[in-house]
Design a protein around this motif. Sequence first.
Motif, short mmCIF file in Angstrom:
data_model
loop_
_atom_site.label_atom_id
_atom_site.label_comp_id
_atom_site.label_asym_id
_atom_site.label_seq_id
_atom_site.Cartn_x
_atom_site.Cartn_y
_atom_site.Cartn_z
N ARG A 86 17.25 -26.91 25.62
CA ARG A 86 18.22 -26.24 24.76
C ARG A 86 18.17 -24.72 24.85
O ARG A 86 18.78 -24.04 24.04
CB ARG A 86 17.98 -26.65 23.31
CG ARG A 86 18.12 -28.14 23.07
CD ARG A 86 17.82 -28.47 21.65
NE ARG A 86 16.49 -28.00 21.30
CZ ARG A 86 15.59 -28.69 20.65
NH1 ARG A 86 15.87 -29.90 20.26
NH2 ARG A 86 14.42 -28.20 20.38
N GLY A 87 17.45 -24.16 25.82
CA GLY A 87 17.24 -22.72 25.85
C GLY A 87 18.07 -21.97 26.86
O GLY A 87 17.73 -20.86 27.25
N ALA A 88 19.18 -22.54 27.31
CA ALA A 88 20.00 -21.88 28.33
C ALA A 88 20.50 -20.50 27.89
O ALA A 88 20.71 -19.63 28.72
CB ALA A 88 21.18 -22.77 28.71
N ALA A 89 20.64 -20.30 26.59
CA ALA A 89 21.11 -19.00 26.09
C ALA A 89 20.16 -17.87 26.47
O ALA A 89 20.56 -16.71 26.59
CB ALA A 89 21.29 -19.05 24.58
N ALA A 90 18.89 -18.20 26.72
CA ALA A 90 17.89 -17.19 27.07
C ALA A 90 18.04 -16.69 28.50
O ALA A 90 17.36 -15.73 28.89
CB ALA A 90 16.48 -17.75 26.86
N GLU A 91 18.89 -17.28 29.26
CA GLU A 91 19.04 -16.89 30.66
C GLU A 91 19.65 -15.50 30.84
O GLU A 91 19.74 -15.01 31.96
CB GLU A 91 19.81 -17.97 31.43
CG GLU A 91 18.98 -19.25 31.50
CD GLU A 91 19.67 -20.43 32.16
OE1 GLU A 91 20.84 -20.30 32.59
OE2 GLU A 91 19.02 -21.50 32.23
N VAL A 92 20.01 -14.84 29.75
CA VAL A 92 20.46 -13.45 29.79
C VAL A 92 19.29 -12.47 29.72
O VAL A 92 19.46 -11.27 29.94
CB VAL A 92 21.47 -13.13 28.65
CG1 VAL A 92 22.71 -14.00 28.77
CG2 VAL A 92 20.82 -13.29 27.29
N ILE A 93 18.11 -12.97 29.42
CA ILE A 93 16.92 -12.11 29.27
C ILE A 93 16.68 -11.25 30.52
O ILE A 93 16.41 -10.05 30.39
CB ILE A 93 15.68 -12.94 28.89
CG1 ILE A 93 15.77 -13.44 27.45
CG2 ILE A 93 14.39 -12.17 29.12
CD1 ILE A 93 15.61 -12.37 26.38
N PRO A 94 16.75 -11.77 31.74
CA PRO A 94 16.52 -10.90 32.89
C PRO A 94 17.42 -9.66 32.92
O PRO A 94 16.95 -8.56 33.19
CB PRO A 94 16.78 -11.83 34.09
CG PRO A 94 16.41 -13.18 33.57
CD PRO A 94 16.91 -13.17 32.14
N GLN A 95 18.70 -9.83 32.62
CA GLN A 95 19.60 -8.68 32.63
C GLN A 95 19.26 -7.71 31.49
O GLN A 95 19.34 -6.50 31.66
CB GLN A 95 21.06 -9.11 32.53
CG GLN A 95 22.04 -7.96 32.70
CD GLN A 95 21.88 -7.24 34.03
OE1 GLN A 95 21.87 -7.87 35.08
NE2 GLN A 95 21.73 -5.92 33.99
N ILE A 96 18.86 -8.23 30.36
CA ILE A 96 18.46 -7.37 29.24
C ILE A 96 17.24 -6.53 29.63
O ILE A 96 17.17 -5.34 29.32
CB ILE A 96 18.20 -8.22 27.98
CG1 ILE A 96 19.50 -8.84 27.48
CG2 ILE A 96 17.53 -7.39 26.88
CD1 ILE A 96 19.34 -9.87 26.38
N VAL A 97 16.29 -7.15 30.33
CA VAL A 97 15.10 -6.42 30.78
C VAL A 97 15.49 -5.35 31.80
O VAL A 97 15.00 -4.22 31.73
CB VAL A 97 14.05 -7.40 31.36
CG1 VAL A 97 12.92 -6.65 32.06
CG2 VAL A 97 13.49 -8.30 30.26
N VAL A 98 16.38 -5.67 32.73
CA VAL A 98 16.84 -4.68 33.70
C VAL A 98 17.50 -3.51 32.98
O VAL A 98 17.21 -2.34 33.27
CB VAL A 98 17.81 -5.30 34.74
CG1 VAL A 98 18.45 -4.22 35.60
CG2 VAL A 98 17.09 -6.32 35.61
#
Length: 127
Positions: A86-98
């Motif tokens: 259920r954690g697909a929403a977290a897949e934006v984390i890499p762009q947030i870190v960049v």
Amino acid sequence: MKNYIIAGVVIVVLAGAIFGFTYLNRVKNYQEKVGNIVIEDVDLKEIKDGKYIGEFDADVVAAKVEVEIKDNVIKDIKLIEHKTDRGAAAEVIPQIVVDAQSLNVDVISGATNSSKIILKSIQNALD
């Protein structure tokens, strides 16, 4: 015939008990691993140019990333693998870190554990 039915019921009950115990143990281990995650920011000045692979596996949820560093800047983070329910929403984390150039970012509400696991994968790549 009655003995076969009783033996069948006993086998089904034992199999269910073994499956239930295994599942509960796996969930407990997952919760402990996620609960023990500590995300530490990294000093990008200390990291040489290149592409680095990092991963973190908490049994139920896992992630693998490729982080590209150029001139002490995180140029790109590719999420190579993300095992989640259920954690697909977290897949934006890499762009947030960049965008932040830091691991010190907020996790995604509703995908907290996946967010932490992706962040830990990024940290592992850079360590």
